[in-house]
Design a protein around this motif. Structure first.
Motif, PDB file in Angstrom:
ATOM      1  N   SER A  54     -16.374   4.081  21.805  1.00 28.01           N
ATOM      2  CA  SER A  54     -17.756   4.146  21.327  1.00 28.01           C
ATOM      3  C   SER A  54     -18.122   5.613  21.153  1.00 28.01           C
ATOM      4  N   PHE A  55     -18.899   5.895  20.122  1.00 26.65           N
ATOM      5  CA  PHE A  55     -19.222   7.273  19.757  1.00 26.65           C
ATOM      6  C   PHE A  55     -20.730   7.495  19.795  1.00 26.65           C
ATOM      7  N   ILE A  56     -21.107   8.735  20.092  1.00 29.47           N
ATOM      8  CA  ILE A  56     -22.512   9.131  19.961  1.00 29.47           C
ATOM      9  C   ILE A  56     -22.620   9.974  18.699  1.00 29.47           C
ATOM     10  N   VAL A  57     -23.393   9.469  17.754  1.00 29.22           N
ATOM     11  CA  VAL A  57     -23.554  10.120  16.454  1.00 29.22           C
ATOM     12  C   VAL A  57     -24.966  10.690  16.367  1.00 29.22           C
ATOM     13  N   ASP A  58     -25.062  11.961  16.020  1.00 27.21           N
ATOM     14  CA  ASP A  58     -26.359  12.619  15.832  1.00 27.21           C
ATOM     15  C   ASP A  58     -26.846  12.348  14.414  1.00 27.21           C
ATOM     16  N   VAL A  59     -27.967  11.654  14.301  1.00 20.64           N
ATOM     17  CA  VAL A  59     -28.541  11.345  12.981  1.00 20.64           C
ATOM     18  C   VAL A  59     -29.861  12.083  12.763  1.00 20.64           C
ATOM     19  N   SER A  60     -30.061  13.159  13.511  1.00 21.95           N
ATOM     20  CA  SER A  60     -31.292  13.937  13.360  1.00 21.95           C
ATOM     21  C   SER A  60     -31.450  14.436  11.931  1.00 21.95           C
ATOM     22  N   VAL A  61     -30.354  14.934  11.354  1.00 19.41           N
ATOM     23  CA  VAL A  61     -30.328  15.296   9.936  1.00 19.41           C
ATOM     24  C   VAL A  61     -29.682  14.129   9.200  1.00 19.41           C
TER      25      VAL A  61
ATOM     26  N   THR B 119     -17.501  11.164  22.440  1.00 21.40           N
ATOM     27  CA  THR B 119     -16.826   9.877  22.551  1.00 21.40           C
ATOM     28  C   THR B 119     -17.003   9.336  23.961  1.00 21.40           C
ATOM     29  N   MET B 120     -17.325   8.050  24.060  1.00 19.10           N
ATOM     30  CA  MET B 120     -17.376   7.372  25.355  1.00 19.10           C
ATOM     31  C   MET B 120     -16.107   6.534  25.467  1.00 19.10           C
ATOM     32  N   SER B 121     -15.097   7.119  26.100  1.00 19.85           N
ATOM     33  CA  SER B 121     -13.784   6.488  26.195  1.00 19.85           C
ATOM     34  C   SER B 121     -13.448   6.215  27.652  1.00 19.85           C
ATOM     35  N   VAL B 122     -12.631   5.206  27.874  1.00 18.63           N
ATOM     36  CA  VAL B 122     -12.143   4.871  29.206  1.00 18.63           C
ATOM     37  C   VAL B 122     -10.626   4.929  29.180  1.00 18.63           C
ATOM     38  N   ASP B 123     -10.055   5.791  30.005  1.00 16.43           N
ATOM     39  CA  ASP B 123      -8.608   5.948  30.099  1.00 16.43           C
ATOM     40  C   ASP B 123      -8.029   4.721  30.810  1.00 16.43           C
ATOM     41  N   PRO B 124      -7.128   3.969  30.182  1.00 15.64           N
ATOM     42  CA  PRO B 124      -6.604   2.772  30.855  1.00 15.64           C
ATOM     43  C   PRO B 124      -5.865   3.073  32.149  1.00 15.64           C
ATOM     44  N   ARG B 125      -5.339   4.285  32.298  1.00 15.68           N
ATOM     45  CA  ARG B 125      -4.651   4.644  33.539  1.00 15.68           C
ATOM     46  C   ARG B 125      -5.605   4.735  34.718  1.00 15.68           C
ATOM     47  N   SER B 126      -6.886   4.929  34.435  1.00 12.46           N
ATOM     48  CA  SER B 126      -7.854   5.148  35.506  1.00 12.46           C
ATOM     49  C   SER B 126      -8.088   3.909  36.343  1.00 12.46           C
ATOM     50  N   GLY B 127      -7.749   2.741  35.815  1.00 11.93           N
ATOM     51  CA  GLY B 127      -7.981   1.515  36.572  1.00 11.93           C
ATOM     52  C   GLY B 127      -6.845   1.130  37.490  1.00 11.93           C
ATOM     53  N   GLU B 128      -5.751   1.856  37.463  1.00 13.76           N
ATOM     54  CA  GLU B 128      -4.556   1.427  38.179  1.00 13.76           C
ATOM     55  C   GLU B 128      -4.747   1.321  39.687  1.00 13.76           C
ATOM     56  N   LYS B 129      -5.733   2.031  40.223  1.00 13.92           N
ATOM     57  CA  LYS B 129      -5.951   1.971  41.669  1.00 13.92           C
ATOM     58  C   LYS B 129      -6.804   0.778  42.085  1.00 13.92           C
ATOM     59  N   TYR B 130      -7.270  -0.018  41.106  1.00 12.93           N
ATOM     60  CA  TYR B 130      -8.102  -1.172  41.401  1.00 12.93           C
ATOM     61  C   TYR B 130      -7.332  -2.466  41.159  1.00 12.93           C
ATOM     62  N   ALA B 131      -7.724  -3.505  41.881  1.00 11.39           N
ATOM     63  CA  ALA B 131      -7.010  -4.790  41.789  1.00 11.39           C
ATOM     64  C   ALA B 131      -7.027  -5.364  40.379  1.00 11.39           C
ATOM     65  N   ARG B 132      -8.128  -5.160  39.645  1.00  7.78           N
ATOM     66  CA  ARG B 132      -8.240  -5.713  38.291  1.00  7.78           C
ATOM     67  C   ARG B 132      -8.229  -4.585  37.254  1.00  7.78           C
ATOM     68  N   GLY B 133      -7.480  -3.527  37.544  1.00 10.53           N
ATOM     69  CA  GLY B 133      -7.548  -2.344  36.705  1.00 10.53           C
ATOM     70  C   GLY B 133      -6.367  -2.079  35.804  1.00 10.53           C
ATOM     71  N   ASN B 134      -5.359  -2.961  35.827  1.00 14.72           N
ATOM     72  CA  ASN B 134      -4.221  -2.715  34.939  1.00 14.72           C
ATOM     73  C   ASN B 134      -4.565  -3.222  33.542  1.00 14.72           C
ATOM     74  N   TYR B 135      -5.448  -2.493  32.875  1.00 14.47           N
ATOM     75  CA  TYR B 135      -6.097  -2.979  31.661  1.00 14.47           C
ATOM     76  C   TYR B 135      -5.120  -3.301  30.530  1.00 14.47           C
ATOM     77  N   CYS B 136      -4.152  -2.432  30.280  1.00 18.90           N
ATOM     78  CA  CYS B 136      -3.220  -2.689  29.181  1.00 18.90           C
ATOM     79  C   CYS B 136      -2.184  -3.749  29.544  1.00 18.90           C
ATOM     80  N   GLY B 137      -2.041  -4.048  30.814  1.00 17.28           N
ATOM     81  CA  GLY B 137      -1.029  -5.004  31.238  1.00 17.28           C
ATOM     82  C   GLY B 137      -1.555  -6.387  31.543  1.00 17.28           C
ATOM     83  N   ARG B 138      -2.833  -6.631  31.325  1.00 17.11           N
ATOM     84  CA  ARG B 138      -3.414  -7.915  31.724  1.00 17.11           C
ATOM     85  C   ARG B 138      -3.290  -8.985  30.642  1.00 17.11           C
ATOM     86  N   GLY B 139      -2.924  -8.600  29.430  1.00 15.13           N
ATOM     87  CA  GLY B 139      -2.744  -9.579  28.376  1.00 15.13           C
ATOM     88  C   GLY B 139      -3.903  -9.697  27.414  1.00 15.13           C
TER      89      GLY B 139
END
Length: 308
Positions: free
Chosen positions: A140-147, A172-192
């Motif tokens: 997800s991105f933050i876009v400046d539309v002031s102009v 950019t609002m990004s979440v690194d998939p590696r960051s979840g590895e320390k949590y029980a439900r954090g293996n984001y790319c490996g969950r299917g």
């Protein structure tokens, strides 16, 4: 007109950040921010609502809807005020405008102290496969539309060669998939199931508006971001739901999120797990109640030196 007004911004008559004085048609209630493309080749279009709607709906457009002239599609006489082109690997799924943001870090500057921004989400479209995310990352991105464009020359800008030169990507609002590895439900790319962004909340009247935003991140759950400094957003909270007996075999996927006028957060699962109702706690809640600043959780960047 009931349908158009039901979810209208509470300051619909207010001027946009870079509107002339008087603002004329450059007011909050006369803008539509339309996201196109879903998972790739995304575009966000800024639309003048009055020029888009026919007189029967309070607008001024009187052309042939089946055979519009080119001048009715693009240019100063058209409803197209501006647009923002995304990378081919990113789509435009959800666009949520936030008006009148005053980032504390830029209040010492003499220009552009107030910004209008849009939260622009792509959509992850592929399930994980063989322990890997089976596509490009979607953010997800933050876009400046002031102009909005460079057709005219308001203070601090000028007419450019490209008349639609204006909107810019801030962050950019990004979440690194590696960051979840320390949590029980954090293996984001490996969950299917899918991992990546899908949508944001869309209620102008929620008490988090202008401070925090909530993003549905499929099997990454719900992620809460501090957007008061839109050029440097911080992830300050997250919640990953659990599968239950009704969840599809490829796992839960948080599909949609909304925040009500009390600040309760509603998330809905795409794969049958139902709905969760959440509330903020800890530092994230203090952002809303006391304007606190939280540390970035670091879940958006899991890089390390591996002890070296």
């Amino acid at each position: 007109m009931v349908r158009f007004r039901r979810n209208e911004h509470p300051n619909a008559a207010g001027a946009l950040a870079r509107a002339p004085n008087p603002p004329g048609a450059a007011v909050i209630g006369n803008r539509i921010y339309a996201a196109w493309g879903v998972g790739d080749d995304g575009v966000m279009t800024i639309i003048d609502r009055n020029k888009l709607l026919p007189p029967s709906l309070g607008g001024t457009w009187s052309g042939d809807p089946d055979k519009p002239a080119e001048a009715e599609l693009i240019g100063p006489a058209s409803p197209t005020v501006g647009y923002y082109l995304m990378s081919p690997d990113q789509g435009g799924h959800t666009s949520m405008p936030v008006f009148g943001v005053k980032p504390p870090s830029i209040q010492i500057y003499n220009e552009f102290q107030t910004r209008d921004i849009v939260l622009l989400a792509s959509e992850a479209t592929a399930d994980g496969e063989n322990g890997r995310c089976n596509e490009a990352p979607h953010w997800s991105f933050i876009v400046d539309v002031s102009v909005e464009n460079s057709m005219t020359s308001p203070p601090g800008t000028r007419v450019e060669h490209d008349p639609y030169h204006g909107p810019m990507g801030l962050s950019t609002m990004s979440v690194d998939p590696r960051s979840g590895e320390k949590y029980a439900r954090g293996n984001y790319c490996g969950r299917g199931a899918r991992f990546g962004v899908h949508s944001s909340e869309e209620n102008f009247r929620n008490p988090l508006y202008g401070k925090l935003t909530a993003l549905a991140y499929f099997n990454g759950g719900i992620r809460i971001w501090d957007i008061r400094e839109p050029q440097a957003p911080r992830e300050v909270a997250f919640y990953v739901p659990e599968s239950n007996a009704l969840t599809a075999t490829d796992g839960y996927m948080t599909n949609n999120v909304e925040i009500d006028n009390r600040g309760y957060i509603y998330i809905v699962d795409r794969n049958g797990a139902g709905m969760d109702i959440l509330e903020l706690t800890g530092c994230a809640k203090q952002v809303v109640d006391k304007n606190h600043v939280c540390n970035d959780l670091g879940n958006n960047n899991a890089a390390s030196n591996n002890g070296n």
